[in-house]
Design a protein around this motif. Structure first.
Motif, PDB file in Angstrom:
ATOM      1  N   GLY A   1       0.960  -1.351   0.130  1.00 51.35           N
ATOM      2  CA  GLY A   1      -0.110   0.124   0.089  1.00 51.35           C
ATOM      3  C   GLY A   1       0.621   1.219   0.271  1.00 51.35           C
ATOM      4  N   TYR A   2       0.728   2.175  -0.012  1.00 51.98           N
ATOM      5  CA  TYR A   2       0.582   3.749  -0.121  1.00 51.98           C
ATOM      6  C   TYR A   2       0.336   4.498   1.312  1.00 51.98           C
ATOM      7  CZ  TYR A   2       1.425   3.203  -5.027  1.00 51.98           C
ATOM      8  OH  TYR A   2       1.944   2.653  -5.917  1.00 51.98           O
ATOM      9  N   MET A   3       1.284   5.160   1.663  1.00 56.04           N
ATOM     10  CA  MET A   3       1.341   5.654   2.707  1.00 56.04           C
ATOM     11  C   MET A   3       0.158   6.969   2.830  1.00 56.04           C
ATOM     12  SD  MET A   3       3.940   7.775   5.608  1.00 56.04           S
ATOM     13  CE  MET A   3       4.275   6.186   6.405  1.00 56.04           C
ATOM     14  N   LYS A   4      -0.618   7.409   3.586  1.00 50.88           N
ATOM     15  CA  LYS A   4      -1.193   8.501   3.380  1.00 50.88           C
ATOM     16  C   LYS A   4      -1.310  10.195   3.539  1.00 50.88           C
ATOM     17  CE  LYS A   4      -5.836   6.433   2.981  1.00 50.88           C
ATOM     18  NZ  LYS A   4      -7.523   6.056   3.590  1.00 50.88           N
ATOM     19  N   PHE A   5      -1.057  11.112   3.110  1.00 51.56           N
ATOM     20  CA  PHE A   5       0.113  12.478   3.352  1.00 51.56           C
ATOM     21  C   PHE A   5      -0.165  12.947   5.173  1.00 51.56           C
ATOM     22  CE2 PHE A   5       0.721  17.305   4.140  1.00 51.56           C
ATOM     23  CZ  PHE A   5       1.683  16.690   4.032  1.00 51.56           C
ATOM     24  N   ASP A   6      -2.279  12.316   5.445  1.00 51.80           N
ATOM     25  CA  ASP A   6      -2.039  13.354   6.859  1.00 51.80           C
ATOM     26  C   ASP A   6      -1.566  12.238   7.629  1.00 51.80           C
ATOM     27  OD1 ASP A   6      -3.557  10.030   6.130  1.00 51.80           O
ATOM     28  OD2 ASP A   6      -5.506  11.022   7.331  1.00 51.80           O
ATOM     29  N   LEU A   7      -1.206  11.087   7.288  1.00 53.01           N
ATOM     30  CA  LEU A   7      -0.282  10.169   8.566  1.00 53.01           C
ATOM     31  C   LEU A   7       1.068  10.587   8.551  1.00 53.01           C
ATOM     32  CD1 LEU A   7       0.485   7.553  10.313  1.00 53.01           C
ATOM     33  CD2 LEU A   7       0.836   5.668   8.336  1.00 53.01           C
ATOM     34  N   PHE A   8       1.610  10.356   6.926  1.00 51.12           N
ATOM     35  CA  PHE A   8       2.595  11.376   7.017  1.00 51.12           C
ATOM     36  C   PHE A   8       3.448  12.503   7.859  1.00 51.12           C
ATOM     37  CE2 PHE A   8       6.461  14.107   5.389  1.00 51.12           C
ATOM     38  CZ  PHE A   8       7.531  13.081   4.890  1.00 51.12           C
ATOM     39  N   LYS A   9       2.178  14.257   7.786  1.00 46.14           N
ATOM     40  CA  LYS A   9       2.103  14.146   8.179  1.00 46.14           C
ATOM     41  C   LYS A   9       2.325  14.540  10.315  1.00 46.14           C
ATOM     42  CE  LYS A   9      -0.400  18.947   8.429  1.00 46.14           C
ATOM     43  NZ  LYS A   9      -0.231  19.292  10.506  1.00 46.14           N
ATOM     44  N   LYS A  10       1.143  14.008  10.327  1.00 42.70           N
ATOM     45  CA  LYS A  10       1.686  13.728  11.959  1.00 42.70           C
ATOM     46  C   LYS A  10       2.705  13.019  12.834  1.00 42.70           C
ATOM     47  CE  LYS A  10      -1.250  10.642  15.534  1.00 42.70           C
ATOM     48  NZ  LYS A  10       0.231  10.453  15.843  1.00 42.70           N
ATOM     49  N   VAL A  11       2.985  12.136  11.816  1.00 42.16           N
ATOM     50  CA  VAL A  11       4.029  11.484  12.281  1.00 42.16           C
ATOM     51  C   VAL A  11       5.550  13.024  12.522  1.00 42.16           C
ATOM     52  CG1 VAL A  11       6.381  10.298  11.535  1.00 42.16           C
ATOM     53  CG2 VAL A  11       4.118   9.338  11.939  1.00 42.16           C
ATOM     54  N   ILE A  12       5.442  13.506  11.433  1.00 42.54           N
ATOM     55  CA  ILE A  12       7.162  14.569  10.878  1.00 42.54           C
ATOM     56  C   ILE A  12       6.706  16.181  11.347  1.00 42.54           C
ATOM     57  CG2 ILE A  12       7.368  16.401   9.133  1.00 42.54           C
ATOM     58  CD1 ILE A  12       8.766  13.346   8.813  1.00 42.54           C
ATOM     59  N   ASP A  13       4.768  16.183  12.291  1.00 37.92           N
ATOM     60  CA  ASP A  13       5.201  17.199  13.027  1.00 37.92           C
ATOM     61  C   ASP A  13       5.242  17.185  14.378  1.00 37.92           C
ATOM     62  OD1 ASP A  13       3.902  18.854  11.125  1.00 37.92           O
ATOM     63  OD2 ASP A  13       1.254  18.469  11.691  1.00 37.92           O
ATOM     64  N   GLU A  14       5.367  15.042  14.875  1.00 40.40           N
ATOM     65  CA  GLU A  14       5.550  15.249  16.362  1.00 40.40           C
ATOM     66  C   GLU A  14       6.946  14.767  16.490  1.00 40.40           C
ATOM     67  OE1 GLU A  14       5.951  11.381  19.512  1.00 40.40           O
ATOM     68  OE2 GLU A  14       4.773  11.044  17.279  1.00 40.40           O
ATOM     69  N   ILE A  15       7.739  14.668  15.483  1.00 43.53           N
ATOM     70  CA  ILE A  15       9.137  14.344  15.470  1.00 43.53           C
ATOM     71  C   ILE A  15      10.588  15.490  15.093  1.00 43.53           C
ATOM     72  CG2 ILE A  15       9.063  11.874  15.142  1.00 43.53           C
ATOM     73  CD1 ILE A  15      10.225  12.632  11.968  1.00 43.53           C
ATOM     74  N   GLU A  16       9.807  16.769  14.828  1.00 41.97           N
ATOM     75  CA  GLU A  16      10.454  17.933  14.083  1.00 41.97           C
ATOM     76  C   GLU A  16      11.313  18.918  15.674  1.00 41.97           C
ATOM     77  OE1 GLU A  16       9.829  22.328  12.344  1.00 41.97           O
ATOM     78  OE2 GLU A  16       8.128  20.890  12.229  1.00 41.97           O
TER      79      GLU A  16
ATOM     80  N   PHE B   1      15.087  19.310   9.205  1.00 44.74           N
ATOM     81  CA  PHE B   1      15.790  18.379   9.826  1.00 44.74           C
ATOM     82  C   PHE B   1      17.002  18.055   8.952  1.00 44.74           C
ATOM     83  CE2 PHE B   1      11.684  16.251   9.276  1.00 44.74           C
ATOM     84  CZ  PHE B   1      11.601  16.226  10.034  1.00 44.74           C
ATOM     85  N   LEU B   2      17.876  17.358   9.954  1.00 41.53           N
ATOM     86  CA  LEU B   2      19.940  18.034   9.479  1.00 41.53           C
ATOM     87  C   LEU B   2      20.079  16.715   9.206  1.00 41.53           C
ATOM     88  CD1 LEU B   2      21.483  19.757  12.469  1.00 41.53           C
ATOM     89  CD2 LEU B   2      20.505  20.663   9.681  1.00 41.53           C
ATOM     90  N   GLY B   3      19.583  15.634   8.445  1.00 42.61           N
ATOM     91  CA  GLY B   3      19.990  14.246   8.449  1.00 42.61           C
ATOM     92  C   GLY B   3      18.650  12.964   7.314  1.00 42.61           C
ATOM     93  N   LEU B   4      18.192  14.453   6.245  1.00 41.97           N
ATOM     94  CA  LEU B   4      17.153  13.768   5.478  1.00 41.97           C
ATOM     95  C   LEU B   4      17.709  12.875   4.666  1.00 41.97           C
ATOM     96  CD1 LEU B   4      14.099  13.978   5.720  1.00 41.97           C
ATOM     97  CD2 LEU B   4      14.274  15.902   3.756  1.00 41.97           C
ATOM     98  N   LYS B   5      17.274  11.210   4.137  1.00 43.14           N
ATOM     99  CA  LYS B   5      17.845  10.551   3.494  1.00 43.14           C
ATOM    100  C   LYS B   5      17.040   9.873   2.809  1.00 43.14           C
ATOM    101  CE  LYS B   5      20.872   6.592   4.131  1.00 43.14           C
ATOM    102  NZ  LYS B   5      21.417   6.174   4.932  1.00 43.14           N
ATOM    103  N   LEU B   6      16.653   9.759   1.400  1.00 41.74           N
ATOM    104  CA  LEU B   6      16.240   8.645   0.399  1.00 41.74           C
ATOM    105  C   LEU B   6      16.555   7.818  -0.541  1.00 41.74           C
ATOM    106  CD1 LEU B   6      13.179   9.726  -1.578  1.00 41.74           C
ATOM    107  CD2 LEU B   6      14.783   8.385  -2.448  1.00 41.74           C
ATOM    108  N   ASN B   7      16.340   6.215  -0.031  1.00 45.59           N
ATOM    109  CA  ASN B   7      17.092   5.202  -0.803  1.00 45.59           C
ATOM    110  C   ASN B   7      15.959   4.806  -1.939  1.00 45.59           C
ATOM    111  OD1 ASN B   7      18.609   5.140   1.546  1.00 45.59           O
ATOM    112  ND2 ASN B   7      18.235   3.454   2.355  1.00 45.59           N
TER     113      ASN B   7
ATOM    114  N   ILE C   1       5.595   8.793  18.554  1.00 46.75           N
ATOM    115  CA  ILE C   1       6.626   8.063  17.953  1.00 46.75           C
ATOM    116  C   ILE C   1       7.018   8.042  19.787  1.00 46.75           C
ATOM    117  CG2 ILE C   1       8.913   8.412  17.375  1.00 46.75           C
ATOM    118  CD1 ILE C   1       6.561   7.091  15.624  1.00 46.75           C
ATOM    119  N   LYS C   2       7.342   8.855  20.537  1.00 51.56           N
ATOM    120  CA  LYS C   2       7.413   9.024  22.273  1.00 51.56           C
ATOM    121  C   LYS C   2       7.023   7.713  22.887  1.00 51.56           C
ATOM    122  CE  LYS C   2       8.081  11.697  25.727  1.00 51.56           C
ATOM    123  NZ  LYS C   2       7.886  12.640  26.923  1.00 51.56           N
TER     124      LYS C   2
END
Length: 408
Positions: free
Chosen positions: A169-184, A215-221, A375-376
């Motif tokens: 499957g594919y990740m939805k943007f709302d989930l992605f945003k939720k995670v990024i907002d928390e970990i920033e 982020f200072l360590g943004l990476k993509l494989n 995530i915490k």
């Protein structure tokens, strides 16, 4: 280990049979492809320069937490120890090496402390089994779908990769945003990768744009098979610090036997296009490109790879092999050392499921979902700590599939 080719004939593609896998590059398997500055450990003048920059940044930072200040002071001391002894003495000693040196030298002055702390925690905390509220690294899976069936990958397991099994499957943007907002502001290393090919996601560019400046360590494989002019510009114009191209061989026949469904000629076209666009439009980009393969047999050689690919990448690497493709069927082993990943990173799948690692690609260890849990809370949860405690008490053989994994 015997692998069957497309026509059903057996071959011995995977001849590496490691007893244990460490999360470091073996000697000779990491090369800085810049011919003017080719080193694995930084030279003395780089060390002096870096140490002075860190000292100056520490003097100018009046808001550093006491715990983090102690870490920075320890790092400065480590540089002095290394200068005298040409080696480090203790497990908690740390200096920047390899690609970290290049990343450091491109930093803004205000980011030096952030970056140095992040690299210390990423490298040292797993060795010392130290936990904070958040992991040093988080891997986010835009999609679990992949267009290849590499011989050393779990995508070749049809009970996983078949659409009818429910893992794709594919990740939805709302989930992605939720995670990024928390970990920033709490995690620096964010990697777009895991079980699938990120460039298959139709909204990948939207994901990348949302991460800008955070982020200072943004990476993509990526396996690089789907790169085109638009995708290359999206990647190079983003805030990525590292782009990893998964390529294991310089020989067309061997490459296509490993990367099943890939076309070597198309890969070379994509690399040429990437090189030309980068040189024309992104000469001053801080992004570093690494060509990285999995060392599955003794014929693979990083130096040969570098001679062939160095015009396309800043780094060439071969990572140590772990039999991921047969994770749940591997024989049990007697490894006692704890897995360092339990103290380094966490994985967020496309559907929100969170897992301690991707060797367990069917998520048998997971009891969490990022839609419902932070995530915490997941990182510090009772279940996660139970897994860690079994590892640190020499009882990883009581956990599936940890008892079949060779990574430490």
């Amino acid at each position: 280990m015997i692998i069957k080719s497309k026509n059903g004939q057996e071959n011995n593609l995977i001849t590496e049979k490691p007893k244990i896998r460490r999360k470091v590059f073996n000697k000779g398997n990491y090369i800085n492809s810049n011919q003017e500055n080719k080193f694995l450990l930084p030279k003395t003048d780089f060390n002096d320069l870096i140490s002075k920059k860190i000292e100056l940044a520490l003097q100018n930072d009046k808001n550093l937490m006491p715990k983090d200040k102690k870490i920075i002071e320890k790092i400065i001391k480590s540089y002095k120890i290394f200068k005298i002894n040409n080696c480090l003495k203790n497990a908690e000693d740390f200096i920047l090496t390899g690609h970290e040196v290049h990343e450091f030298l491109k930093l803004k002055q205000e980011d030096i402390i952030r970056y140095t702390l992040y690299r210390y925690k990423y490298n040292i905390y797993p060795k010392l089994c130290i936990l904070e509220d958040y992991p040093p690294n988080i891997q986010i899976e835009p999609t679990s779908i992949c267009n290849l069936r590499c011989v050393m990958c779990y995508q070749k397991d049809k009970s996983f990769s078949s659409k009818s099994k429910g893992f794709m499957g594919y990740m939805k943007f709302d989930l992605f945003k939720k995670v990024i907002d928390e970990i920033e502001g709490k995690i620096e290393a964010v990697t777009f990768a895991s079980r699938g090919e990120p460039t298959l996601h139709p909204e990948l560019n939207k994901f990348l744009r949302y991460c800008e400046g955070k982020f200072l360590g943004l990476k993509l494989n990526t396996n690089a098979t789907l790169l085109n002019e638009k995708k290359i510009n999206d990647l190079l114009s983003s805030d990525l610090q590292s782009l990893v191209l998964s390529i294991d061989e310089k020989n067309k026949e061997n490459y296509e036997r490993i990367r099943v469904n890939a076309n070597f000629d198309k890969i070379m076209e994509n690399l040429e296009l990437l090189k030309n666009i980068r040189e024309k439009n992104y000469k001053n980009s801080k992004l570093r490109i690494r060509i990285s393969g999995v060392k599955i047999n003794s014929k693979q050689n990083a130096e040969d790879m570098n001679n062939f690919y160095n015009e396309f990448a800043d780094e060439i690497a071969l990572v140590n092999y772990d039999p991921w493709e047969s994770a749940y069927e591997n024989p049990e082993n007697d490894i006692k050392d704890p897995c360092s990943e339990l103290f380094r990173r966490i994985f967020v799948w496309w559907d929100g499921k969170v897992n301690p690692c991707d060797f367990d690609y069917k998520s048998t260890l997971s009891q969490w979902n990022a839609y419902k849990n932070s995530i915490k809370d997941i990182w510090g949860s009772v279940h996660f700590n139970e897994i860690r405690n079994l590892h640190t008490s020499n009882n990883r053989n009581k956990i599936e599939p940890c008892k079949r994994c060779i990574s430490v």
